[in-house]
Write an enzyme that holds these catalytic residues in place. Structure first.
Site, short mmCIF file in Angstrom:
data_model
loop_
_atom_site.label_atom_id
_atom_site.label_comp_id
_atom_site.label_asym_id
_atom_site.label_seq_id
_atom_site.Cartn_x
_atom_site.Cartn_y
_atom_site.Cartn_z
N LYS A 12 -137.32 13.89 27.91
CA LYS A 12 -136.79 13.23 26.72
C LYS A 12 -135.35 12.85 26.96
O LYS A 12 -134.64 13.43 27.79
CB LYS A 12 -136.92 14.13 25.48
CG LYS A 12 -136.19 15.48 25.54
CD LYS A 12 -134.71 15.42 25.18
CE LYS A 12 -134.05 16.79 25.29
NZ LYS A 12 -132.58 16.73 25.32
N GLY A 102 -131.11 21.84 34.23
CA GLY A 102 -129.75 21.61 33.78
C GLY A 102 -129.41 20.14 33.68
O GLY A 102 -128.25 19.75 33.80
N GLY A 104 -130.48 18.10 30.94
CA GLY A 104 -130.49 17.59 29.57
C GLY A 104 -131.73 16.79 29.23
O GLY A 104 -131.78 16.11 28.20
N GLY A 106 -134.84 18.22 28.99
CA GLY A 106 -135.84 19.08 28.33
C GLY A 106 -137.00 19.47 29.22
O GLY A 106 -138.06 19.81 28.70
N GLY A 107 -136.82 19.43 30.54
CA GLY A 107 -137.95 19.64 31.45
C GLY A 107 -138.68 20.96 31.26
O GLY A 107 -139.90 20.99 31.15
N GLY A 108 -137.95 22.07 31.20
CA GLY A 108 -138.59 23.37 31.03
C GLY A 108 -139.33 23.48 29.71
O GLY A 108 -140.45 24.01 29.66
N SER A 109 -138.73 22.97 28.65
CA SER A 109 -139.38 22.99 27.34
C SER A 109 -140.62 22.11 27.32
O SER A 109 -141.63 22.45 26.71
CB SER A 109 -138.39 22.54 26.25
OG SER A 109 -137.34 23.47 26.10
N SER A 110 -140.52 20.96 27.98
CA SER A 110 -141.67 20.07 28.04
C SER A 110 -142.82 20.70 28.82
O SER A 110 -143.99 20.59 28.43
CB SER A 110 -141.27 18.73 28.68
OG SER A 110 -142.33 17.80 28.64
N ASP A 142 -136.27 22.97 21.97
CA ASP A 142 -136.85 21.65 22.23
C ASP A 142 -138.38 21.68 22.29
O ASP A 142 -139.02 20.62 22.24
CB ASP A 142 -136.33 21.08 23.55
CG ASP A 142 -134.90 20.60 23.47
OD1 ASP A 142 -134.37 20.49 22.35
OD2 ASP A 142 -134.30 20.32 24.53
#
Length: 293
Positions: A12, A102, A104, A106-110, A142
Site C-alpha cells: 500500500k 521498514g 512504509g 505495509g508488507g508484513g501486515s499485508s 495496518d
C-alpha cells in the site's frame, strides 16, 4: 480444497498521512488514504494433518516465530478452537518476499492479512472480514486495511475506514536503501502531532494526480535518514514525490505506464526502483471467489 498457491499480499501507499492527535495510551491518531498497488509478496499455503503451523522457508531478517504471518495464523487457530471446540488441521506457509522491510509499504501486515484470508478459507473457519480484522489488529494497525481490501480513507489508529475513489494511475517507487524503524519516527520530539483534521470530502477527485495534504512523518524520517530526503528531492523533478508511511520508500504518481518507464530509466543505479499500478480491490478477494466456484 487443500492448498492455495500464488496468493498475493500487495503493498500500500499512503497518499497522504496526517498526525492529528495522540491518545492517552500513547497511540497516535492519524488520517490517511491507503492505496493498494500491484507490487506484492506471494504466499503459498498447504494444509497439514497434524495441527502444526509453520513457515517452511527462510526469510532473511524475519525469524519464523516473529513473523506476523505465523503469529496471525496462531491467533486464528485459537479463535477457531474457541468457536468450534477443536483444533485446526495445521498449515505450511511459504513466503516469497519482495517488499522491503521498514519501507512504509505495509508488507508484513499485508502478508499477515493474506494468511488470515487464506487460512480462514482452507480451515473453513467461517469468520467474517470484521472478525478477521479483530483477530489481526493487535498484531498490526495496518492489517485491518488489507482485510478491508479497497482504497480507503483511514482514521484513528488505522481501524476506522471508509471507501474512497483513488487515482487510476501508475507509481514509480524508490527504495533509498535504508530501513526506517517506525518507533524512531513516532517518538521523535520534532514530529508534528497537531495537523488540522480533514474531511473525506476534501480528498480531490480520483483523476487528479496532484498531491493532496502531506506526510507528517516525512521531515523526521529525512532528518534521521538523509537518503530518504535525497530520494524525495530527486523524484520530485518528475512530479509530487513523497514518502509513504513511516518510510523509507518514496513514490510519485504518473498518468500512465509509459511515463513511469521513462522516469525509471533515469533513476540512479544506487537506488532500487520499480513501477506499480494502482489497485481498486485486493486481488485475494477474486482469488478466493474463484476457488469456491
Amino acid at each position: 480444497m487443500k492448498s492455495l498457491h500464488h496468493c498475493p499480499a500487495p503493498a500500500k501507499l499512503n497518499l497522504f498521512l496526517h498526525v492529528v492527535g495522540r491518545r492517552a495510551d500513547g497511540y497516535h491518531l492519524l488520517q490517511s488514504v491507503f492505496q493498494l498497488i500491484d507490487r506484492a509478496d506471494t504466499l503459498d499455503f498447504d494444509l497439514r494433518d497434524d495441527g502444526r503451523i509453520q513457515r517452511i522457508n527462510d526469510v532473511p531478517g524475519v525469524p519464523a516465530e516473529q513473523d506476523l504471518v505465523v503469529r496471525a495464523l496462531h491467533r486464528l487457530a485459537e479463535a477457531f478452537q474457541t468457536r468450534h471446540g477443536r483444533a485446526v488441521p495445521g498449515i505450511d506457509v511459504r513466503l516469497d518476499k519482495i517488499l522491503p522491510m521498514g519501507g512504509g509499504l505495509g508488507g508484513g501486515s499485508s502478508d499477515a492479512a493474506t494468511a488470515l484470508m487464506a487460512a480462514n478459507h482452507l480451515w473453513q473457519c467461517g469468520f467474517s472480514d470484521a472478525e478477521l480484522m479483530a483477530i489481526g489488529l493487535p498484531l498490526g494497525a495496518d492489517i485491518p486495511f488489507f482485510l478491508y481490501g479497497e482504497t480507503a480513507f483511514v482514521e484513528g489508529i488505522g481501524e476506522a475506514m471508509q471507501p474512497v475513489d483513488g487515482p487510476d494511475c501508475w507509481y514509480v517507487v524508490i527504495e533509498p536503501g535504508v530501513s526506517v524503524p517506525t518507533p524512531a519516527i513516532f517518538t521523535a520530539p520534532d514530529l508534528t502531532r497537531d495537523t488540522k483534521p480533514v474531511r473525506i470530502a476534501d480528498f480531490p477527485e480520483a483523476h487528479k494526480l496532484s498531491a493532496y495534504g502531506k506526510n507528517d512523518l516525512q521531515a523526521v524520517a529525512a532528518r534521521l535518514f538523509p537518503a530518504v530526503g535525497e530520494a524525495i528531492e530527486w523524484l520530485g523533478r518528475y512530479g509530487a514525490a513523497r514518502m509513504t508511511g513511516s518510510g523509507a520508500c518514496v513514490f510519485c504518481a504518473l498518468p500512465g505506464e509509459a511515463q513511469a518507464d521513462q522516469v525509471l530509466r533515469q533513476v540512479p543505479d544506487s537506488w532500487k526502483s520499480w513501477k506499480a499500478k494502482s489497485l481498486a480491490r485486493h486481488p485475494m478477494k477474486k482469488l478466493l471467489q474463484n476457488s469456491m466456484l
